[in-house]
Write an enzyme that holds these catalytic residues in place. Structure first.
Site, PDB file in Angstrom:
ATOM      1  CG  ASP A   1      -1.998   1.079   1.158  1.00  0.00           C
ATOM      2  OD1 ASP A   1      -2.273   1.586   0.049  1.00  0.00           O
ATOM      3  OD2 ASP A   1      -2.557   1.425   2.221  1.00  0.00           O
ATOM      4  CG  LEU A   2       5.492   2.421  -1.163  1.00  0.00           C
ATOM      5  CD1 LEU A   2       5.602   2.778   0.299  1.00  0.00           C
ATOM      6  CD2 LEU A   2       6.696   1.623  -1.618  1.00  0.00           C
TER       7      LEU A   2
END
Length: 289
Positions: A197-198
């Site tokens: 979830d960068l």
């Protein structure tokens, strides 16, 4: 002191918390700065969240921390339960990342992605199978393109259509793309440990200019998954991607595959928030057609 009552009693006793101050930010969690005899800590609680959400996040942090080089840091986990997660405190800087921080981020992420990973799928069979609060099938496999299409994109697209937040025409567009799933996923590569979830909000730059990774939804997958997410909302500079490519060269055509890899986060946002995310999914599908 009144805010201590919002925290689990075992956490307060274990860490000898003397005060808790609420922090802003987050759309599904309550955040606090804890005062303890050993210094400040960060705490997160998620009332009403599904069982396992915080332990899965903690496992991702610990996995990232185990392989992260000096260029990227990962906060230490001090306490985890279904009720709360307590982490090392980060003194966040007041400005954005400079060019040196961007380069360090690229080099550090390349090292994380280059660490040995056993398969595509879960970090551990003992953890719930979910990305954040979304249940997913993380059964290990060696076929990444099949995993991405059948276990991530297709079920999320069905859910987004069923929720009324995505044009049903998306199903036909995906059906046309499905035979090209292997091509769209790119050349075969070994699995990597992903943050999962960068986006820019999950990268913190501290007062010294060091990068930190927070709030992961980690699993083992193709590294272009993280790189596509980094470009979804901006916040990472050209120096970051250039340094990454220098340290761990990307396969030809990776820019062209970004819309395919952005489909999972766009679909999750469409399911959760509606709004313009359904339109963004349609645009990504049409770009790939």
């Amino acid at each position: 002191m009144a805010h201590l009552e919002q925290l689990p009693r075992d956490l307060v006793d274990e860490l000898r918390v003397t005060d808790a101050r609420p922090l802003s930010g987050g759309d599904s969690a309550n955040a606090f700065r804890l005062d303890t005899p050993d210094g400040p800590l960060f705490a997160k609680t998620m009332p009403g969240s599904p069982v396992g959400v915080l332990p899965v996040e903690a496992a991702g942090l610990e996995a990232l921390r185990a392989v992260a080089p000096e260029e990227v840091r990962v906060p230490r986990v001090h306490h985890v339960s279904d009720a709360a997660l307590v982490l090392e405190w980060i003194e966040e800087g007041s400005g954005g990342p400079d060019r040196a921080a961007e380069r360090s981020m690229g080099i550090g992420l390349a090292a994380v992605h280059g660490a040995r990973a056993p398969h595509f799928g879960w970090l551990s069979p003992e953890l719930p199978e979910r990305i954040g609060s979304v249940p997913v099938d993380l059964t290990p496999t060696n076929d990444w393109s099949d995993f991405l299409l059948h276990r991530r994109i297709e079920p999320l697209l069905r859910e987004a259509v069923d929720s009324g937040n995505l044009d049903p025409a998306a199903s036909a567009l995906l059906a046309e793309l499905a035979p090209r799933a292997a091509e769209l996923a790119g050349p075969s590569e070994p699995p990597s440990l992903l943050h999962g979830d960068l986006w820019a909000g999950n990268r913190v730059v501290d007062r010294s200019g060091a990068n930190w990774l927070i709030d992961p939804s980690s699993f083992y997958g193709h590294r272009e998954y993280d790189l596509a997410m980094m470009q979804l909302f901006g916040g990472f500079g050209r120096e970051c991607f250039a340094a990454y490519d220098d340290a761990h060269p990307l396969a030809d055509g990776w820019h062209d595959r970004v819309p395919w890899y952005q489909l999972p986060p766009l679909l999750i946002h469409a399911i959760r928030f509606g709004g313009g995310y359904g339109g963004a999914v349609m645009r990504a599908l049409r770009r790939l057609s």
